[in-house]
Enzyme design. Structure first.
Site, short mmCIF file in Angstrom:
data_model
loop_
_atom_site.label_atom_id
_atom_site.label_comp_id
_atom_site.label_asym_id
_atom_site.label_seq_id
_atom_site.Cartn_x
_atom_site.Cartn_y
_atom_site.Cartn_z
N GLN A 28 0.82 -1.22 0.00
CA GLN A 28 0.00 0.00 0.00
C GLN A 28 0.85 1.26 0.00
OE1 GLN A 28 -2.81 -0.23 3.22
NE2 GLN A 28 -3.95 -1.92 2.31
N ASP A 61 -3.20 -12.26 2.22
CA ASP A 61 -4.50 -12.07 2.87
C ASP A 61 -5.29 -13.37 2.94
OD1 ASP A 61 -4.27 -9.44 3.60
OD2 ASP A 61 -5.49 -8.64 1.96
N ARG A 110 -1.52 -11.68 12.31
CA ARG A 110 -2.36 -12.78 11.84
C ARG A 110 -1.67 -14.13 11.94
NH1 ARG A 110 -5.12 -9.76 6.64
NH2 ARG A 110 -6.75 -8.70 7.83
#
Length: 415
Positions: free
Chosen positions: A157, A296, A327
């Site tokens: 990003q 993801d 995560r």
């Protein structure tokens, strides 16, 4: 055969909102994702003085190539990483003082590589508390452009924000990238920039973006491939079949490569022009897979790994430690709570086969943890969550849609 309509892509919706705001004219976005993240992005644009009109199936955005319409604004980015990283970059193209803050969860997520790059381009960016984190203030006077070096090893990003900025600078940008993760998301950005009339060249590790701005258009948002992964995994796990329309050959999103992982594990996958179908075969093989570019979907694979015939090792996913939560460790902790043997390292997780025992999942407020372990629950009934509502970030109707699918899939024992 269950057909599942997946909401629009979060990644595409956020990029499209930036591009529409920066374009010359009025842009219509068709079937954008409406979730907490994207509503937060649209609200942020409104705070900056952009007009965002909504109908049930589309959004219209009045573009302002010259930057925000107001000279002062206070923008709350909620939990949205794209909002928190893209909007300060957009604000830098205007003239005024713009303050940005975010949730406690988003405040913990890193921003420094991007703000360093913006400062190198002459943008006045000041972090109010912890350096490299929200809250921050941008004192904007437009961006001249030039050459800048960026480390995008934590998040693609950062690079996307600078690429989107490039056509809005006076001289264009040359972005030298020293490290880069999640390359397919950068490819999405470049393809969308071209759809809005801009151009990007790649010369080895350098991305060249000439000035010239964007032109308004009508842009249709694809269904979200990351969200689709839970439904595809459900078919592979149960021996059922799931079709997702709107995703197929030529789709932009790199996370569609997750179906190739399911194919390697033994599922049957049919990719047509406008849809993808996954059929479970009653078996899942263990494997070792590099998920750097589709990280993801790492929690999705981790959630079905206990049902494989052998160990599942997921590698090169260090960047998953700086998402909405760590995560990698969140998956490991919850799998252990389910009675599954797990090992982890700095950038990998290895999961041994074994029947999960239902328990309460610790979500850390992360939508992807909830949606991933919902798949586990198809063969480990009784799983619950400490915060099931955090799915509103990307898919407010997830539990209803997944419950509907559950009723159409074969029922299988845990082993």
């Amino acid at each position: 055969m269950p057909v599942v309509d997946i909401p629009g892509s979060k990644s595409l919706t956020a990029r499209a909102l930036f591009l529409a705001a920066a374009a010359d004219g009025v842009t219509t976005l068709v079937r954008p994702l409406r979730s907490d993240d994207t509503e937060g992005f649209a609200e942020g644009l409104t705070r900056l003085g952009y007009r965002v009109g909504r109908t049930p199936d589309s959004w219209q955005v009045d573009g302002r190539p010259q930057g925000p319409a107001v000279t002062e604004a206070d923008v709350y980015c909620r939990d949205g990483a794209t909002t928190a990283r893209f909007l300060p970059t957009l604000a830098a193209t205007g003239h005024g003082t713009y303050r940005f803050d975010a949730s406690a969860q988003m405040r913990r997520r890193p921003l420094l590589p991007l703000t360093r790059a913006l400062r190198d381009l002459g943008v006045d960016v000041r972090h109010e508390q912890a350096e490299g984190h929200h809250p921050l203030t941008v004192r904007a006077a437009g961006v001249e452009g030039g050459e800048v070096t960026l480390d995008a090893g934590q998040s693609s990003q950062y690079l996307t924000a600078l690429l989107l900025l490039g056509p809005l600078t006076r001289r264009g940008l040359r972005i030298r990238v020293t490290d880069l993760v999640s390359v397919p998301y950068v490819e999405i950005t470049i393809a969308m920039m071209r759809a809005f009339g801009a151009e990007v060249r790649r010369e080895g590790t350098v991305f060249v973006v000439p000035p010239g701005g964007y032109r308004a258009t009508t842009y249709a948002i694809e269904p979200d491939a990351s969200t689709a992964s839970y439904f595809f995994a459900a078919a592979a796990l149960t021996g059922g079949e799931v079709t997702v329309p709107g995703l197929g050959k030529g789709a932009l999103q790199g996370d569609l490569a997750f179906v190739d992982v399911l194919r390697r594990m033994g599922a049957e996958v049919d990719v047509a022009a406008d849809r993808i179908t996954v059929r479970g075969t009653g078996r899942l093989h263990g494997l070792t897979v590099d998920m750097r570019d589709i990280s993801d979907t790492m929690p999705t694979l981790a959630a079905i790994a206990p049902f494989a015939s052998g160990p599942v090792r997921i590698e090169d996913v260090a960047n998953t430690r700086v998402k909405e939560c760590d995560r990698l460790e969140a998956c490991a902790e919850n799998l252990r709570r389910l009675g599954v043997e797990v090992s982890t390292g700095p950038d990998w997780i290895e999961i041994q086969p074994g029947p999960p025992v239902a328990t309460d999942i610790k979500t850390y407020g992360d939508h992807r943890i909830v949606m991933s372990f919902a798949v586990t629950g198809l063969r480990a009934p009784g799983i619950s969550y400490d915060d099931s509502g955090c799915v509103r970030k990307t898919f407010p109707g997830f539990h209803e849609a997944f419950g509907k699918l559950r009723g159409s899939l074969p029922v299988r024992p845990s082993r």
